[in-house]
Design an enzyme around this catalytic site. Structure first.
Site, PDB file in Angstrom:
ATOM      1  CD  GLU A 196      34.106  50.943  67.812  1.00  0.00           C
ATOM      2  OE1 GLU A 196      34.999  50.127  68.103  1.00  0.00           O
ATOM      3  OE2 GLU A 196      34.306  52.149  67.569  1.00  0.00           O
ATOM      4  CD  GLN A 215      45.101  52.704  65.521  1.00  0.00           C
ATOM      5  OE1 GLN A 215      45.078  53.253  66.605  1.00  0.00           O
ATOM      6  NE2 GLN A 215      46.180  52.713  64.762  1.00  0.00           N
TER       7      GLN A 215
END
Length: 299
Positions: A16, A174
């Site tokens: 990411e 997460q």
């Protein structure tokens, strides 16, 4: 390409990144992307902008660059908080025009002291709308330790099932600092009939302030083992960086050994750390994936 296809015969490894701040040139992210490309990730996701999304105008151009120049599949983060149906339809057309096939559908953070003024109350509402109006691969977020706004883990899994039933192909978790939370979460998902690939989100933490912020924002537990690392090395940035990398590597080794669907590395735009982790773990992914291909061809 649709990234869900990647999970059919391999353990996925992805990154990411986030857009540069609005007062910085978009060019500042490109060197990072070239470094990450050389590590052969299966895909790279692009957030809607760090620090609340004010620099989100560069999200789609960065994703296009990842697709067209780096030749790596990209995933665009797509929050819906305070968005109307008209806003989302316009964004859908922008993504189609840019050749974007993969979306991470999110509700997004509601600004403190405000309430959501948009047409989409939950991420599941956005997912259903995207499924109706576009032919995208849709990913979604999940929370091994539970979402901060969920009253309990049962309700959290119920909401996740709603997202999957609305049309999600793939989940990215997460961050977490104890793998046991992820394994228990996998069990809860299986019991709920959630059977899409689940990638484990790993963030290498390199300073005490960073981990304190993440723990506060995300509601994740910081285990005593990691707290001792922070206390011992907080005044030595190089040692803290190396300890953070080693801790992330240890998590990834354990996850891959346990047959995780994939690992999504929150790089914080730091290609040095991503490279160190790649070098320490890529042989595990190669060995696992060769074994998976061999088993698949024998079936």
């Amino acid at each position: 390409m649709s990234i869900v296809d990647l999970f059919q015969d391999k353990t996925v490894f992805s990154f990411e990144v986030f857009p540069p701040q609005r007062n910085a040139s978009i060019e500042t992210i490109y060197d990072t992307l070239y470094d990450l490309r050389d590590l052969r990730p299966d895909f790279i996701s692009v957030t809607y902008g760090a620090g609340g999304g004010k620099n989100n105008v560069s999200t789609v151009p960065i994703a296009e660059h990842i697709n067209d120049i780096c030749h790596v599949p990209s995933v665009v983060h797509f929050p819906c908080v305070n968005q109307s149906k008209k806003d989302v339809l316009e964004k859908i057309e922008e993504l189609k025009a840019a050749g974007i096939e993969n979306i991470l559908a999110l509700r997004g953070d509601i600004p403190e002291g405000e309430r959501n003024q948009g047409d989409f109350r939950y991420a599941s509402d956005l997912i259903a709308f995207l499924r109706k109006h576009g032919d995208f691969n849709i990913s979604a977020a999940c929370y091994p330790e539970g979402h901060l706004e969920s009253p309990d883990k049962v309700e959290d899994i119920r909401n996740l099932k709603n997202k999957v039933d609305a049309g999600v192909n793939h989940l990215i978790s997460q961050l977490f600092f104890e793998n046991k939370h992820f394994y228990i979460f996998q069990e809860r998902c299986a019991l709920a009939g959630i059977n899409v690939p689940i990638e484990a989100g790993i963030m290498p933490v390199i300073n005490k302030r960073q981990v304190q912020k993440m723990a506060s924002l995300c509601g994740v537990n910081v285990p005593k083992k990691f707290q001792r690392i922070l206390e011992k090395y907080e005044d030595n940035p190089v040692a803290m960086r190396d300890a953070g990398i080693a801790y992330a590597v240890d998590q990834i080794v354990d996850l891959v050994t346990h047959g995780v669907d994939g690992v999504h590395l929150y790089t914080m735009n730091n290609s040095y750390i991503a490279r160190k982790i790649y070098k320490a773990t890529h042989s595990l992914f190669e060995s696992t994936n060769k074994g998976a291909k061999k088993a698949s061809s024998s079936a």
